[in-house]
Design an enzyme around this catalytic site. Structure first.
Site, PDB file in Angstrom:
ATOM      1  N   GLU A  42       0.735  -1.130  -0.127  1.00 36.38           N
ATOM      2  CA  GLU A  42       0.038  -0.026   0.086  1.00 36.38           C
ATOM      3  C   GLU A  42       0.764   1.354   0.107  1.00 36.38           C
ATOM      4  OE1 GLU A  42      -3.877   1.760   2.795  1.00 36.38           O
ATOM      5  OE2 GLU A  42      -2.203   0.597   3.679  1.00 36.38           O
ATOM      6  N   LYS A 114      -9.459   1.316  -2.208  1.00 38.21           N
ATOM      7  CA  LYS A 114      -9.577   0.954  -1.139  1.00 38.21           C
ATOM      8  C   LYS A 114     -11.033   1.131  -0.365  1.00 38.21           C
ATOM      9  CE  LYS A 114      -7.301   1.401   3.421  1.00 38.21           C
ATOM     10  NZ  LYS A 114      -6.205   1.993   4.271  1.00 38.21           N
ATOM     11  N   CYS A 155      -5.028  -3.051   3.168  1.00 39.27           N
ATOM     12  CA  CYS A 155      -4.798  -2.774   4.414  1.00 39.27           C
ATOM     13  C   CYS A 155      -5.883  -2.980   5.223  1.00 39.27           C
ATOM     14  CB  CYS A 155      -4.039  -1.387   4.539  1.00 39.27           C
ATOM     15  SG  CYS A 155      -3.297  -1.187   6.077  1.00 39.27           S
TER      16      CYS A 155
END
Length: 286
Positions: A42, A114, A155
């Site tokens: 990320e 995300k 994440c």
């Protein structure tokens, strides 16, 4: 057919050009050792707390140096390059935390923004509000490749099992969780969350991570991992700085795991009732 996958661990600084050069060096090293799918962490392009400074170096997809470098390397080396994510300027002026997957011909296969924003207050005084700068994604995604079918996350997404279950039910055999976990949350939860997502979905999981103390002062946990569908850790990096971990991925192991414990097929819909205990609330017994 099995293939070799690599998870690249980085300690990205604030300059996208420098980070792109580091990414290129590490990808070339991974390919020299036989990797045909390479994942980066990320925020490969920049780890930068200062929002104004980050916005000053942002580009759209067509101008982003990490995106351009990844496409070039995929084409030149004939591999799949998965940029775990990098910050991308959106046309509406907002920022996307966006992952990219490139094919061996250099063409972009897909992107993933995300979905879950890291808005938390931790015990040691750390406070993060990712939603103050980034626009959350709304689209889960799987990609059917000749290697296997991949599902995408980034994440903090790892704490939301329904995303992974949705992708697994849609056919994902390999789940991906590139990350920049904080040191505090990583020490407590990183491995157990990754292994849980692999086990409960009978899938491989590949998680390239940021690691160490970054130029902006942030600390990330590292420990990039590759996990098999039974929850075994096939490869794990350390907690400081650059590293590459490798594993041979055999998609038939997914079929074997899901045959032993077919929880994807056995899942059932159900209703939920909430029962209020009047006595516990002070109503007493009559």
């Amino acid at each position: 057919m099995s293939f070799k996958a690599a998870a690249i661990q980085m300690c990205s600084g604030t300059d996208p050009k420098t980070n792109a050069e580091t990414m290129e060096r590490l990808i070339r090293e991974a390919v020299s050792q036989g990797a045909v799918y390479v994942q980066t962490p990320e925020m490969t392009g920049a780890i930068q707390k200062d929002r104004a400074a980050l916005k000053a170096v942002l580009k759209d997809e067509k101008g982003d140096i990490v995106v351009l470098t990844a496409a070039k390397l995929a084409r030149e080396l004939g591999i799949y390059v998965h940029v775990g994510s990098t910050a991308i300027a959106r046309p509406d002026g907002k920022i996307a935390n966006r992952g990219f997957l490139f094919a061996p011909d250099g063409e972009r296969i897909c992107t993933y923004d995300k979905i879950h924003m890291f808005d938390v207050d931790l015990d040691n005084g750390e406070s993060w509000r990712e939603s103050s700068a980034y626009e959350p994604g709304t689209q889960a995604r799987v990609a059917e490749l000749p290697l296997a079918t991949f599902g995408f996350a980034i994440c903090y997404d790892v704490r939301f099992p329904s995303l992974f279950r949705t992708e697994a039910v849609a056919g994902a055999e390999i789940l991906t969780v590139p990350a920049a976990f904080t040191r505090q949350t990583g020490e407590a939860h990183w491995e157990v969350l990754l292994r849980a997502r692999a086990i409960e979905n009978g899938a491989f999981l590949i998680a390239a991570a940021q690691a160490g103390t970054h130029e902006d002062g942030r600390e990330t946990f590292g420990h990039s991992m590759i996990i098999d569908p039974w929850g075994n850790v096939l490869a794990v990096a350390g907690g400081e700085g650059e590293e590459i971990v490798f594993a041979d991925i055999d998609p038939s192991a997914v079929t074997a795991a899901r045959s032993k414990i077919p929880n994807l097929k056995n899942a059932r819909d159900f209703n939920l009732d909430t029962v209020k205990n009047a006595a516990a609330a002070g109503g007493g017994l009559q």
